[in-house]
Design a protein around this motif. Sequence first.
Motif, PDB file in Angstrom:
ATOM      1  N   ARG A 109       0.806  -1.220   0.000  1.00 37.46           N
ATOM      2  CA  ARG A 109       0.000   0.000   0.000  1.00 37.46           C
ATOM      3  C   ARG A 109       0.845   1.280   0.000  1.00 37.46           C
ATOM      4  O   ARG A 109       0.332   2.358  -0.226  1.00 37.46           O
ATOM      5  N   GLU A 110       2.146   1.132   0.279  1.00 38.76           N
ATOM      6  CA  GLU A 110       3.036   2.290   0.228  1.00 38.76           C
ATOM      7  C   GLU A 110       3.640   2.509  -1.159  1.00 38.76           C
ATOM      8  O   GLU A 110       4.396   3.443  -1.356  1.00 38.76           O
ATOM      9  N   ARG A 111       3.324   1.672  -2.099  1.00 36.76           N
ATOM     10  CA  ARG A 111       3.867   1.795  -3.458  1.00 36.76           C
ATOM     11  C   ARG A 111       3.235   2.990  -4.169  1.00 36.76           C
ATOM     12  O   ARG A 111       2.099   3.379  -3.881  1.00 36.76           O
ATOM     13  N   PRO A 112       3.963   3.563  -5.123  1.00 38.77           N
ATOM     14  CA  PRO A 112       3.457   4.758  -5.819  1.00 38.77           C
ATOM     15  C   PRO A 112       2.158   4.531  -6.589  1.00 38.77           C
ATOM     16  O   PRO A 112       1.326   5.437  -6.677  1.00 38.77           O
ATOM     17  N   TYR A 113       1.950   3.349  -7.150  1.00 33.97           N
ATOM     18  CA  TYR A 113       0.739   3.154  -7.938  1.00 33.97           C
ATOM     19  C   TYR A 113      -0.513   3.195  -7.067  1.00 33.97           C
ATOM     20  O   TYR A 113      -1.581   3.619  -7.520  1.00 33.97           O
ATOM     21  N   VAL A 114      -0.405   2.789  -5.786  1.00 30.79           N
ATOM     22  CA  VAL A 114      -1.549   2.856  -4.886  1.00 30.79           C
ATOM     23  C   VAL A 114      -1.876   4.314  -4.581  1.00 30.79           C
ATOM     24  O   VAL A 114      -3.048   4.715  -4.572  1.00 30.79           O
ATOM     25  N   VAL A 165      -8.989  -4.843  -3.784  1.00 30.85           N
ATOM     26  CA  VAL A 165      -9.430  -6.042  -4.495  1.00 30.85           C
ATOM     27  C   VAL A 165      -8.829  -6.133  -5.895  1.00 30.85           C
ATOM     28  O   VAL A 165      -8.421  -7.198  -6.338  1.00 30.85           O
ATOM     29  N   ARG A 166      -8.753  -5.007  -6.593  1.00 30.66           N
ATOM     30  CA  ARG A 166      -8.317  -5.050  -7.988  1.00 30.66           C
ATOM     31  C   ARG A 166      -6.813  -4.923  -8.180  1.00 30.66           C
ATOM     32  O   ARG A 166      -6.304  -5.293  -9.237  1.00 30.66           O
ATOM     33  N   HIS A 167      -6.093  -4.414  -7.189  1.00 32.90           N
ATOM     34  CA  HIS A 167      -4.673  -4.151  -7.411  1.00 32.90           C
ATOM     35  C   HIS A 167      -3.754  -4.771  -6.358  1.00 32.90           C
ATOM     36  O   HIS A 167      -2.746  -5.389  -6.700  1.00 32.90           O
ATOM     37  N   ILE A 168      -4.066  -4.578  -5.080  1.00 37.25           N
ATOM     38  CA  ILE A 168      -3.169  -5.074  -4.037  1.00 37.25           C
ATOM     39  C   ILE A 168      -3.265  -6.594  -3.905  1.00 37.25           C
ATOM     40  O   ILE A 168      -2.234  -7.286  -3.894  1.00 37.25           O
ATOM     41  N   LEU A 169      -4.480  -7.138  -3.822  1.00 34.10           N
ATOM     42  CA  LEU A 169      -4.620  -8.596  -3.654  1.00 34.10           C
ATOM     43  C   LEU A 169      -4.013  -9.398  -4.802  1.00 34.10           C
ATOM     44  O   LEU A 169      -3.341 -10.395  -4.542  1.00 34.10           O
ATOM     45  N   PRO A 170      -4.200  -9.018  -6.065  1.00 31.58           N
ATOM     46  CA  PRO A 170      -3.519  -9.785  -7.127  1.00 31.58           C
ATOM     47  C   PRO A 170      -1.990  -9.733  -7.041  1.00 31.58           C
ATOM     48  O   PRO A 170      -1.309 -10.664  -7.473  1.00 31.58           O
ATOM     49  N   ASN A 171      -1.449  -8.671  -6.482  1.00 31.72           N
ATOM     50  CA  ASN A 171       0.008  -8.556  -6.369  1.00 31.72           C
ATOM     51  C   ASN A 171       0.587  -9.389  -5.226  1.00 31.72           C
ATOM     52  O   ASN A 171       1.744  -9.801  -5.289  1.00 31.72           O
ATOM     53  N   ILE A 172      -0.201  -9.623  -4.182  1.00 34.42           N
ATOM     54  CA  ILE A 172       0.318 -10.411  -3.061  1.00 34.42           C
ATOM     55  C   ILE A 172      -0.102 -11.882  -3.147  1.00 34.42           C
ATOM     56  O   ILE A 172       0.426 -12.708  -2.418  1.00 34.42           O
ATOM     57  N   ALA A 173      -1.029 -12.213  -4.018  1.00 40.23           N
ATOM     58  CA  ALA A 173      -1.555 -13.586  -4.105  1.00 40.23           C
ATOM     59  C   ALA A 173      -0.481 -14.641  -4.368  1.00 40.23           C
ATOM     60  O   ALA A 173      -0.510 -15.701  -3.732  1.00 40.23           O
ATOM     61  N   PRO A 174       0.488 -14.423  -5.283  1.00 41.61           N
ATOM     62  CA  PRO A 174       1.479 -15.487  -5.510  1.00 41.61           C
ATOM     63  C   PRO A 174       2.288 -15.852  -4.264  1.00 41.61           C
ATOM     64  O   PRO A 174       2.554 -17.035  -4.016  1.00 41.61           O
ATOM     65  N   HIS A 218     -10.186   6.490  -6.610  1.00 39.48           N
ATOM     66  CA  HIS A 218     -10.674   5.104  -6.489  1.00 39.48           C
ATOM     67  C   HIS A 218     -10.962   4.791  -5.026  1.00 39.48           C
ATOM     68  O   HIS A 218     -10.269   5.256  -4.124  1.00 39.48           O
ATOM     69  N   ALA A 219     -11.971   3.981  -4.802  1.00 48.40           N
ATOM     70  CA  ALA A 219     -12.350   3.580  -3.449  1.00 48.40           C
ATOM     71  C   ALA A 219     -11.280   2.644  -2.876  1.00 48.40           C
ATOM     72  O   ALA A 219     -10.676   1.864  -3.617  1.00 48.40           O
ATOM     73  N   PRO A 220     -11.034   2.719  -1.572  1.00 49.33           N
ATOM     74  CA  PRO A 220     -10.025   1.840  -0.960  1.00 49.33           C
ATOM     75  C   PRO A 220     -10.312   0.347  -1.187  1.00 49.33           C
ATOM     76  O   PRO A 220      -9.393  -0.431  -1.425  1.00 49.33           O
ATOM     77  N   LEU A 221     -11.577  -0.049  -1.129  1.00 46.21           N
ATOM     78  CA  LEU A 221     -11.911  -1.445  -1.372  1.00 46.21           C
ATOM     79  C   LEU A 221     -11.578  -1.847  -2.808  1.00 46.21           C
ATOM     80  O   LEU A 221     -11.067  -2.935  -3.061  1.00 46.21           O
ATOM     81  N   SER A 222     -11.826  -0.965  -3.733  1.00 50.19           N
ATOM     82  CA  SER A 222     -11.512  -1.236  -5.141  1.00 50.19           C
ATOM     83  C   SER A 222     -10.005  -1.376  -5.346  1.00 50.19           C
ATOM     84  O   SER A 222      -9.550  -2.269  -6.077  1.00 50.19           O
ATOM     85  N   ILE A 223      -9.238  -0.512  -4.723  1.00 48.02           N
ATOM     86  CA  ILE A 223      -7.773  -0.582  -4.834  1.00 48.02           C
ATOM     87  C   ILE A 223      -7.278  -1.902  -4.246  1.00 48.02           C
ATOM     88  O   ILE A 223      -6.425  -2.571  -4.830  1.00 48.02           O
TER      89      ILE A 223
END
Length: 122
Positions: free
Chosen positions: A19-24, A39-48, A32-37
């Motif tokens: 969440r400290e990354r520049p794209y967030v 679900v659509r961006h942070i979770l796919p990046n940490i999933a692997p 963008h809503a925090p939930l949208s950020i």
Amino acid sequence: MACLPYVSRLTRSLVLAERERPYVSAYRVQGHAPLSICVRHILPNIAPVVLAQATINFGCALMDLAGLSFLGLGVPPLTPDWGRMVFDGQTAIQHGYPLSAVLCALIVLTVVAFNVGDRHGS
């Protein structure tokens, strides 16, 4: 279940770092809503990372369950379980029927397959 606190701490630390990354910050500025950020961006990046840890934890849980069942502390006696089957088959091994030892190899092979398969899959 013993590994759940470890996975929770791992997930929390990954989310805090992500969440400290520049794209967030850019998505926040765009409105963008925090939930949208999340679900659509942070979770796919940490999933692997979380999935890789889950497969390693599965191997540990399988060994723990088989060990407890072998000692008689796991599932009830009539429930099929690998550890219980190894315990029941040890008398067959002592009487010269080594086919029961294959079960031990299958437990080890399953744990190795999960751990090695994880490294080649990611």
